[in-house]
Design a protein around this motif. Structure first.
Motif, PDB file in Angstrom:
ATOM      1  N   PRO A  80       0.788  -1.233   0.000  1.00 34.64           N
ATOM      2  CA  PRO A  80       0.000   0.000   0.000  1.00 34.64           C
ATOM      3  C   PRO A  80       0.821   1.285   0.000  1.00 34.64           C
ATOM      4  CG  PRO A  80       0.172  -0.816   2.225  1.00 34.64           C
ATOM      5  CD  PRO A  80       0.946  -1.784   1.357  1.00 34.64           C
ATOM      6  N   SER A  81       1.871   1.341  -0.796  1.00 36.02           N
ATOM      7  CA  SER A  81       2.738   2.516  -0.783  1.00 36.02           C
ATOM      8  C   SER A  81       3.493   2.607  -2.103  1.00 36.02           C
ATOM      9  CB  SER A  81       3.736   2.420   0.383  1.00 36.02           C
ATOM     10  OG  SER A  81       4.737   3.408   0.292  1.00 36.02           O
ATOM     11  N   GLU A  82       3.958   3.810  -2.429  1.00 40.14           N
ATOM     12  CA  GLU A  82       4.790   4.016  -3.608  1.00 40.14           C
ATOM     13  C   GLU A  82       6.266   3.768  -3.307  1.00 40.14           C
ATOM     14  OE1 GLU A  82       3.675   4.606  -6.671  1.00 40.14           O
ATOM     15  OE2 GLU A  82       1.642   4.449  -5.862  1.00 40.14           O
ATOM     16  N   ALA A  83       6.600   3.498  -2.043  1.00 35.40           N
ATOM     17  CA  ALA A  83       7.996   3.254  -1.665  1.00 35.40           C
ATOM     18  C   ALA A  83       8.569   2.105  -2.477  1.00 35.40           C
ATOM     19  CB  ALA A  83       8.093   2.940  -0.176  1.00 35.40           C
ATOM     20  N   LEU A  84       9.803   2.254  -2.928  1.00 36.32           N
ATOM     21  CA  LEU A  84      10.412   1.261  -3.809  1.00 36.32           C
ATOM     22  C   LEU A  84      10.882   0.009  -3.076  1.00 36.32           C
ATOM     23  CD1 LEU A  84      12.515   3.586  -6.158  1.00 36.32           C
ATOM     24  CD2 LEU A  84      10.262   2.571  -6.583  1.00 36.32           C
ATOM     25  N   LEU A  85      11.150   0.127  -1.782  1.00 38.37           N
ATOM     26  CA  LEU A  85      11.719  -1.004  -1.050  1.00 38.37           C
ATOM     27  C   LEU A  85      10.900  -1.367   0.187  1.00 38.37           C
ATOM     28  CD1 LEU A  85      13.974  -3.082  -0.748  1.00 38.37           C
ATOM     29  CD2 LEU A  85      15.384  -1.319   0.349  1.00 38.37           C
ATOM     30  N   ALA A  86      10.689  -0.396   1.077  1.00 38.36           N
ATOM     31  CA  ALA A  86       9.987  -0.678   2.328  1.00 38.36           C
ATOM     32  C   ALA A  86       9.616   0.636   3.002  1.00 38.36           C
ATOM     33  CB  ALA A  86      10.871  -1.508   3.266  1.00 38.36           C
ATOM     34  N   ILE A  87       8.719   0.548   3.976  1.00 38.59           N
ATOM     35  CA  ILE A  87       8.390   1.690   4.822  1.00 38.59           C
ATOM     36  C   ILE A  87       8.389   1.233   6.282  1.00 38.59           C
ATOM     37  CG2 ILE A  87       7.046   2.933   3.094  1.00 38.59           C
ATOM     38  CD1 ILE A  87       4.519   1.868   4.364  1.00 38.59           C
ATOM     39  N   ALA A  88       8.761   2.143   7.178  1.00 35.56           N
ATOM     40  CA  ALA A  88       8.763   1.835   8.609  1.00 35.56           C
ATOM     41  C   ALA A  88       7.359   2.020   9.165  1.00 35.56           C
ATOM     42  CB  ALA A  88       9.750   2.734   9.331  1.00 35.56           C
ATOM     43  N   LEU A  89       6.878   1.034   9.916  1.00 33.68           N
ATOM     44  CA  LEU A  89       5.578   1.122  10.576  1.00 33.68           C
ATOM     45  C   LEU A  89       5.777   1.672  11.985  1.00 33.68           C
ATOM     46  CD1 LEU A  89       3.832  -2.224   9.537  1.00 33.68           C
ATOM     47  CD2 LEU A  89       3.785   0.002   8.386  1.00 33.68           C
ATOM     48  N   LYS A  90       4.892   2.585  12.365  1.00 31.33           N
ATOM     49  CA  LYS A  90       4.972   3.217  13.684  1.00 31.33           C
ATOM     50  C   LYS A  90       3.621   3.125  14.390  1.00 31.33           C
ATOM     51  CE  LYS A  90       9.180   4.965  13.032  1.00 31.33           C
ATOM     52  NZ  LYS A  90      10.355   4.580  13.871  1.00 31.33           N
ATOM     53  N   GLY A  91       3.611   3.490  15.647  1.00 33.52           N
ATOM     54  CA  GLY A  91       2.374   3.629  16.395  1.00 33.52           C
ATOM     55  C   GLY A  91       1.543   2.365  16.430  1.00 33.52           C
TER      56      GLY A  91
END
Length: 248
Positions: A80-91
């Protein structure tokens, strides 16, 4: 947020090492560090975080802090993101991921629901096919059965299956078999027995596929399962559901 039923399994695999070799995830995955941050690297690009949502199909290596990590494979979930590799999940998402790897199925379902805003609903007939293939990898559903069940010509049926699951028909069968083998090994089945039960030719075949997909050999994963079970009392859990192709 209301939780919708999904036919897809969510497999947890422990990673008891400090580094994973280059590999692409087959499906969207969440990496949860046990005692420190995780770093994903690909061709000079890196992403670091305590809990990472990883895009499938991108070859990357993984560096982990002490005690390694756990990974949740969210089958059938569009990244669910345009990030090419990964995104950090928070909260809240980070907490749901940690509860999920600790064995809370409600947390896994809620995590899926909150990440599923870009995932289209799966057609009912393909939903049943997915359930059948995940329930029994040895059942070896064929393309002809898929075509007949969906009532479509072959090319259209295969395209519809990939659009709904994110994987080709052949790749989905292999991925389902690999998860089935991982679950059997988590239940302390011998690797050779798990390989045959999941439809692999032999232990060597399973080991090659396992290493290429997960970035570590089955023997290391088994050691990680044993450590996780000792620490938490939990093991991997496989989903067993009805097979719509079974006419008996």
């Amino acid at each position: 947020m209301p939780l919708t039923e999904t036919p897809f399994t969510s497999t947890v695999l422990p990673i008891p090492v400090s580094r994973l070799g280059a590999h692409p995830n087959v499906v969207t995955a969440v990496l949860v560090g046990r005692a420190g941050p995780i770093t994903l690297q690909r061709e000079g690009v890196s992403v670091t975080g305590d809990v990472l949502l990883v895009r499938p199909g991108i070859v990357h290596s993984v560096h982990l802090a002490a005690r390694g990590a756990d990974v949740i494979f969210l089958n059938g979930l569009t990244f669910p993101s345009e990030a090419l590799l990964a995104i950090a999940l928070k909260g809240g998402l980070e907490q749901l991921a940690r509860r999920s790897v600790a064995g809370d199925p409600g947390a896994t379902a809620e995590l899926r629901a909150r990440l599923a805003f870009t995932t289209d609903p799966i057609p009912a007939k393909i939903l049943e096919v997915v359930r059948a293939m995940q329930a029994d990898p040895m059942r070896r559903v064929t393309q002809l059965e898929l075509v007949r069940y969906l009532g479509m010509e072959r090319t259209r049926a295969l395209r519809c299956f990939k659009a709904a699951t994110g994987l080709t028909f052949r790749r989905f069968k292999l991925w389902s078999a690999l998860q089935h083998a991982a679950v059997r090994m988590a239940e302390h089945e011998l690797v050779r027995t798990a390989a045959i039960d999941a439809g692999f030719a032999d232990t060597a075949h399973l080991s090659r596929v396992f290493s290429s997909v997960f970035g570590l050999p089955p023997s290391v994963a088994i050691a990680g399962l044993d450590d996780r079970e000792a620490d938490t009392g939990l093991s991997a859990i496989g989903l067993r559901i009805a097979n719509p192709f079974d006419r008996s």
